[in-house]
Design a protein around this motif. Structure first.
Motif, mmCIF file in Angstrom:
data_model
loop_
_atom_site.group_PDB
_atom_site.id
_atom_site.type_symbol
_atom_site.label_atom_id
_atom_site.label_comp_id
_atom_site.label_asym_id
_atom_site.label_seq_id
_atom_site.Cartn_x
_atom_site.Cartn_y
_atom_site.Cartn_z
ATOM 1 N N ALA A 1 29.452 -31.264 51.439
ATOM 2 C CA ALA A 1 30.113 -31.240 50.141
ATOM 3 C C ALA A 1 29.987 -29.860 49.526
ATOM 4 C CB ALA A 1 29.484 -32.280 49.220
ATOM 5 N N ALA B 1 25.704 -38.000 41.745
ATOM 6 C CA ALA B 1 27.113 -37.639 41.592
ATOM 7 C C ALA B 1 27.812 -38.695 40.757
ATOM 8 C CB ALA B 1 27.779 -37.505 42.956
ATOM 9 N N VAL C 1 36.565 -29.996 43.790
ATOM 10 C CA VAL C 1 35.529 -30.209 44.795
ATOM 11 C C VAL C 1 36.130 -30.100 46.198
ATOM 12 C CG1 VAL C 1 35.778 -32.726 45.003
ATOM 13 C CG2 VAL C 1 33.523 -31.690 45.272
ATOM 14 N N THR D 1 32.615 -29.743 38.857
ATOM 15 C CA THR D 1 33.419 -29.169 39.932
ATOM 16 C C THR D 1 34.728 -29.939 39.975
ATOM 17 O OG1 THR D 1 31.371 -28.814 41.178
ATOM 18 C CG2 THR D 1 33.428 -28.429 42.348
ATOM 19 N N GLY E 1 25.140 -23.081 49.036
ATOM 20 C CA GLY E 1 24.354 -24.135 48.418
ATOM 21 C C GLY E 1 22.898 -24.113 48.840
ATOM 22 N N LEU F 1 26.913 -35.966 49.390
ATOM 23 C CA LEU F 1 26.057 -35.814 48.217
ATOM 24 C C LEU F 1 25.002 -36.915 48.167
ATOM 25 C CD1 LEU F 1 28.710 -34.806 45.534
ATOM 26 C CD2 LEU F 1 26.898 -33.346 46.461
ATOM 27 N N THR G 1 26.073 -33.987 39.184
ATOM 28 C CA THR G 1 27.307 -33.246 39.404
ATOM 29 C C THR G 1 28.498 -34.172 39.220
ATOM 30 O OG1 THR G 1 28.456 -31.736 40.908
ATOM 31 C CG2 THR G 1 27.292 -33.587 41.920
ATOM 32 N N ARG H 1 23.102 -28.172 44.197
ATOM 33 C CA ARG H 1 22.189 -28.158 45.363
ATOM 34 C C ARG H 1 20.991 -27.245 45.104
ATOM 35 N NH1 ARG H 1 23.965 -30.540 49.986
ATOM 36 N NH2 ARG H 1 26.220 -30.866 50.236
ATOM 37 N N VAL I 1 29.080 -27.914 42.847
ATOM 38 C CA VAL I 1 28.240 -28.650 43.804
ATOM 39 C C VAL I 1 27.164 -27.735 44.372
ATOM 40 C CG1 VAL I 1 28.234 -29.775 46.064
ATOM 41 C CG2 VAL I 1 29.955 -30.402 44.363
ATOM 42 N N ASN I 2 27.536 -26.481 44.693
ATOM 43 C CA ASN I 2 26.547 -25.532 45.201
ATOM 44 C C ASN I 2 25.457 -25.266 44.161
ATOM 45 O OD1 ASN I 2 28.070 -25.293 47.549
ATOM 46 N ND2 ASN I 2 29.132 -23.460 46.848
ATOM 47 N N VAL J 1 32.911 -36.103 50.808
ATOM 48 C CA VAL J 1 32.133 -35.306 49.859
ATOM 49 C C VAL J 1 31.081 -36.174 49.177
ATOM 50 C CG1 VAL J 1 32.275 -34.146 47.616
ATOM 51 C CG2 VAL J 1 33.879 -33.543 49.435
#
Length: 332
Positions: free
Chosen positions: A35, A78, A9, A6, A312, A71, A55, A44, A40-41, A67
């Motif tokens: 986030a 992340a 983001v 992402t 997400g 996470l 991610t 999730r 990111v979605n 963000v």
């Protein structure tokens, strides 16, 4: 492990407002801050399904810090490259129903409005640091998903660069992008591209033939979008999956072409439905699942995400009910 990228983001803010009055004061019934950004979605949803995921992308400023903190709170691994500029915020105003207290001349009839900030400016040095980091992450990945818009300072062909790097490591890539970044991405020969119907139409520009040959008499006409999907395959994408919202999806692949349909439409917030669909495609890819079953799961996940209030997430009960009811039909 599935790696999601992402680059733009965001901190996603969702306002739930019943009966938006665009000319007056509105009372927000609920607020969700988390986030976000398409990759990111996807992460999730994969995490919720119990799959290992990391991610990555670039993040900066207090918004970027928020963000990363969210996470970490969600337990999602992340690995973002820091940048100097501030990451963006997005706002969704979700109006699921009409409030009779709002005058008819001022209110909406329900719906969802999305406000996307443009995102930070990323420098050439920061891009180089990200590429070095990304190369290291590919060594651990079974597949990579790159999704969403590109921040300012990042070239339109960047997804093609990332896809080619993934291919050098033997890692299949899924790209969910729009406009110039999608048109360039197919030159990197991604395993799957996943536009929606509008993105597909923008990708196949005037002057790029979408095919005019008609099937012989008695042969069924392919569904709308199939010819344009074939153009993206000819340009370099191995498979093209087109999300059609409440109408399901269509897929054009080396193994065949299919149309997936949901038995009924769901009301809710469609933001993030395409990301849940991509998560299903990524799982099917790493598991080697046959295309019809891969599409069934992806379609059910996308529909179940509409039933969840925040991008997400997806409604597991809706998913379980819909999955066996998705119809998959081949087309020529």
């Amino acid at each position: 492990m599935i790696l999601t990228v992402t680059l733009n983001v965001a901190l996603d803010v969702t306002y739930l407002v019943h009966g938006v009055d665009w000319n007056g004061v509105n009372r927000v019934r609920a607020v969700h801050r988390r986030a976000g950004g398409k990759g990111v979605n996807v992460a999730r949803v994969l995490a919720a399904l119990g799959h290992e995921v990391i991610t990555t992308g670039v993040a900066g400023g207090p918004t970027g810090d928020a963000v990363l903190a969210d996470l970490a709170l969600a337990g999602i691994a992340a690995a973002f490259t820091p940048i100097a500029a501030e990451s963006r915020t997005t706002l969704v105003v979700s109006d699921p129903e009409i409030d009779p207290a709002v005058p008819a001349s001022h209110r909406t009839a329900g719906g969802n409005a999305l406000f996307n900030e443009p995102g930070p400016v990323v420098t050439a040095e920061e891009i180089a640091r990200f590429l070095s980091h990304y190369r290291g992450l590919l060594a651990q990945a079974d597949a990579v998903v790159m999704s969403g818009s590109l921040p300012r300072g990042v070239r339109a062909d960047f997804y093609a660069v990332l896809t080619a790097m993934a291919a050098d490591h033997g890692v299949p890539a899924i790209v969910d992008a729009d406009g110039a970044s999608l048109r360039h991405a197919v030159t990197g020969r991604p395993t799957i591209v996943k536009p929606n119907a509008d993105e597909l139409a923008r990708a196949v520009l005037p002057g790029i033939p979408a095919g005019s040959a008609q099937p012989p008499p008695g042969v069924p006409q392919p569904p709308p979008g199939a010819a344009e999907a074939a153009v993206l395959r000819d340009a370099g994408a191995e498979s093209v999956v087109v999300s059609l919202g409440a109408d399901g999806l269509l897929a054009v692949t080396p193994q065949g072409s299919w149309r997936a349909r949901v038995p009924y439409a769901l009301a809710g917030n469609p933001t993030g439905a395409g990301d849940a669909l991509v998560a299903g495609l990524a799982l099917g890819l790493v598991e080697g699942m046959p295309w019809p079953e891969r599409l069934r799961r992806a379609t059910a996940l996308g529909a179940a995400a509409v039933a969840a209030p925040v991008a997400g997430d997806f409604d597991l009960g809706v998913y379980d009910a819909l999955h066996p009811a998705i119809t998959i039909t081949p087309f020529p």
